[in-house]
Motif scaffolding. Structure first.
Motif, short mmCIF file in Angstrom:
data_model
loop_
_atom_site.label_atom_id
_atom_site.label_comp_id
_atom_site.label_asym_id
_atom_site.label_seq_id
_atom_site.Cartn_x
_atom_site.Cartn_y
_atom_site.Cartn_z
N ASP A 85 2.91 -4.09 2.95
CA ASP A 85 2.94 -2.70 2.52
C ASP A 85 2.25 -1.86 3.58
OD1 ASP A 85 3.93 -1.12 0.52
OD2 ASP A 85 2.27 -1.41 -0.87
N HIS A 87 0.37 1.96 4.16
CA HIS A 87 -0.12 3.26 3.68
C HIS A 87 -0.84 3.94 4.84
CE1 HIS A 87 0.67 2.79 -0.68
NE2 HIS A 87 0.49 1.51 -0.44
N GLY A 88 -0.16 4.88 5.51
CA GLY A 88 -0.76 5.54 6.66
C GLY A 88 -1.04 4.55 7.76
N ASP A 90 -3.08 1.98 7.31
CA ASP A 90 -3.50 0.72 6.67
C ASP A 90 -2.28 -0.16 6.41
OD1 ASP A 90 -5.98 1.85 6.71
OD2 ASP A 90 -6.31 1.80 4.54
N TYR A 91 -2.44 -1.43 6.73
CA TYR A 91 -1.38 -2.43 6.51
C TYR A 91 -1.92 -3.48 5.54
CZ TYR A 91 1.16 -0.51 10.52
OH TYR A 91 1.85 0.32 11.38
N ARG A 92 -1.15 -3.73 4.48
CA ARG A 92 -1.60 -4.67 3.46
C ARG A 92 -0.58 -5.80 3.35
NH1 ARG A 92 -5.20 -4.25 -0.68
NH2 ARG A 92 -5.50 -2.04 -0.19
N ASN A 107 -6.04 -5.97 2.85
CA ASN A 107 -5.79 -4.70 3.50
C ASN A 107 -6.46 -4.66 4.87
OD1 ASN A 107 -4.75 -1.85 3.24
ND2 ASN A 107 -6.90 -1.43 3.72
N SER A 109 -7.48 -2.13 7.66
CA SER A 109 -7.68 -0.74 8.05
C SER A 109 -8.01 -0.72 9.54
CB SER A 109 -8.81 -0.08 7.25
OG SER A 109 -9.05 1.22 7.72
N LYS A 137 7.35 0.13 1.75
CA LYS A 137 6.72 -0.02 0.45
C LYS A 137 7.18 -1.32 -0.19
CE LYS A 137 5.68 2.60 -3.76
NZ LYS A 137 5.87 3.90 -4.45
N ASP A 156 -0.70 0.95 -5.09
CA ASP A 156 -1.28 2.14 -4.47
C ASP A 156 -2.04 1.74 -3.21
OD1 ASP A 156 -3.77 1.12 -5.23
OD2 ASP A 156 -4.00 2.48 -6.93
N LYS A 157 -2.70 2.69 -2.57
CA LYS A 157 -3.34 2.42 -1.29
C LYS A 157 -4.52 1.45 -1.41
CE LYS A 157 -6.37 6.48 -1.52
NZ LYS A 157 -6.77 7.73 -0.80
N ASN A 158 -5.02 1.25 -2.67
CA ASN A 158 -6.11 0.31 -2.89
C ASN A 158 -5.62 -1.08 -3.29
OD1 ASN A 158 -8.18 2.33 -2.47
ND2 ASN A 158 -7.67 3.13 -4.50
#
Length: 470
Positions: A85, A87-88, A90-92, A107, A109, A137, A156-158
């Motif tokens: 995933d 998010h900006g 951040d790669y998870r 995650n 960062s 996503k 979500d981002k978390n």
């Protein structure tokens, strides 16, 4: 330290770059390499994982190393990589246990130079089916055996899961024995749901499964071929979570035969259906949006197959790895005793059809199960990430280790057979031709309109990336 190699183009092969795995300090073996491509900016993160840690290397669109980050120690029970995933900045990445009911995410960062992890568990009677990752996503598709519902999880981002229901309580389709059955029952009754990537070569082992998944234009499309008369198609809109079903007639639908085998394949705007028993083979080409009939090719056991450009090939036997069969009746007998399938891809302006079947082969007292369900994949031999996260790599492994009886044919845009035309070499053939000694931690993935092969040298700790085109 980054090693940039001079680009060399040979046989549609180009060296992109190499980099040293400087973050890895222990001597444990590499278990997986997970490429995550940012579809918005073209960056690629190469996640290299051993038993304890995950090392992330960020490459820009020119494949220059621009950042790197190592994770905290991951729990050993999470062995299967299932997706990624973004998010900006951040790669998870997401992992599961071998039972596929507990999940963790890590995650990365790159902005803050930190990593963090979260965990979650599926409710009882809810089963993990597959992953989908459009537009950076990740979604987890699950099925509830009791209610018959499907669920899509996003994050979500978390890394907190967000669960949406796809209501299928009143939706039934006709199964193998002409009895109504819940879609969730069919999905949870499979060892695997095969994920098909567009414009990727697929071996018979990959396409012969009765359930296949495609992701097209923001929709999840799942085909069900348990019934011998029709193919059922479930369409799920990823954004709205709405669903619908369609039905496509199969060839030889009225032919009653306990030995009849059928399957289907979707490519572009077309649905390809096949059916065969020991006496006859038939293939229908349908318009996928409307279901309208376009063309049929058929052959009986005493006729020559007029729509093939290869011999009848039997490959991967226990005692003879390659044979050519002469008679159509032998072809029909083989594919109807096996798992039948059809694969279609466009190469060099023409359609290439691969039609055949495969059966598990016994070797050395054991059962070879390449191309079967996920339970058949020896983790660490093929790589635990290939089936869920990287269908290109799974297709490449199946293609490279094929154990099938098959024919191939070349057709023009009107699906007219082109006789005497040489079968074009596909990208997996080219990757196989480039094999060198001591390749480990290999991965193959799609980047925009070409393919990339990565491999690792354990002695130098250098990871190499090469580009391949059709």
């Amino acid at each position: 330290m980054v090693l940039f190699l001079t680009s060399i183009t040979t046989f549609a092969q180009q060296r992109l770059t190499s980099f040293k795995n400087v973050l890895k300090e222990n001597s444990t073996d590499i278990k997986d390499v997970i490429p995550v491509v940012n579809k918005e900016n073209g960056n690629t993160i190469m996640f290299i994982a051993d038993a304890k840690n995950v090392y992330g290397y960020k490459l820009n669109p020119e494949f220059q190393l621009i950042d790197k980050l190592a994770s905290e120690t991951k729990k050993r029970k999470y062995k299967i990589f299932i997706g990624g995933d973004i998010h900006g900045q951040d790669y998870r990445i997401f992992l599961s246990n071998t039972s596929q009911n507990k999940f963790a995410s890590i995650n990365f960062s790159f902005t803050n130079k930190t990593t963090s992890s979260t965990e979650f568990k599926l409710p009882q009677y809810e089963y993990f089916v597959q992953t989908i990752a459009p537009k950076n996503k990740l979604y987890l598709l699950t099925a509830d055996k009791n209610s018959g519902n499907l669920y899509l999880y996003s994050f979500d981002k978390n890394g907190t899961p967000i669960k949406d229901k796809i209501n299928l309580e009143s939706t039934h389709i006709v199964g193998k024995y002409d009895r109504a059955v819940k879609i969730a029952t069919l999905l949870t009754g499979q060892e695997s749901v095969q994920k098909i990537e567009k414009d990727t070569p697929n071996a018979i082992e990959t396409v012969s499964d009765p359930v296949k998944m495609y992701v097209r234009d923001g929709n999840i499309i799942i085909t069900f071929d348990q019934n011998k008369k029709v193919t059922y198609v479930l369409n799920i809109d990823i954004e709205s979570k709405n669903s619908s079903t369609k039905v496509y007639d199969k060839p030889l639908a009225n032919l009653k035969s306990s030995r009849k085998k059928t399957n289907s394949f979707i490519y572009g705007d077309y649905m390809f259906g096949i059916a065969a028993n020991k006496e006859i083979f038939s293939m229908h080409i349908l318009d996928y949006p409307s279901g309208n009939f376009i063309k049929e090719y058929a052959v009986s056991k005493n006729e020559k197959i007029s729509f093939k450009n290869t011999p009848i090939i039997q490959e991967g036997g226990a005692y003879n790895s390659y044979r050519e069969l002469e008679k159509t009746k032998k072809f029909l007998r083989k594919i109807t005793s096996e798992n039948i399938g059809i694969s279609v891809i466009k190469i060099a302006g023409d359609y290439l059809f691969t039609i055949g079947g495969y059966v598990n082969q016994r070797q050395g007292g054991g059962m070879m199960m390449m191309g079967g369900g996920f339970g058949a994949i020896p983790i660490g031999t093929i790589g635990s990430a290939t089936f869920f996260f990287n269908p290109t790599m799974f297709a490449y492994n199946s293609f490279s280790n094929t154990k099938s009886t098959r024919i191939e044919g070349v057709f023009n845009d009107n699906f007219e057979h082109i006789p005497n035309k040489e079968i074009p070499e596909n990208v997996f053939d080219k990757i196989n031709d480039s094999k060198t000694y001591n390749e480990t931690a290999k991965t193959v993935f799609r980047y925009k309109d070409f393919f990339i092969k990565g491999d690792y040298n354990t002695r130098t700790k250098i990871y190499h990336l090469k580009k391949f085109t059709e």
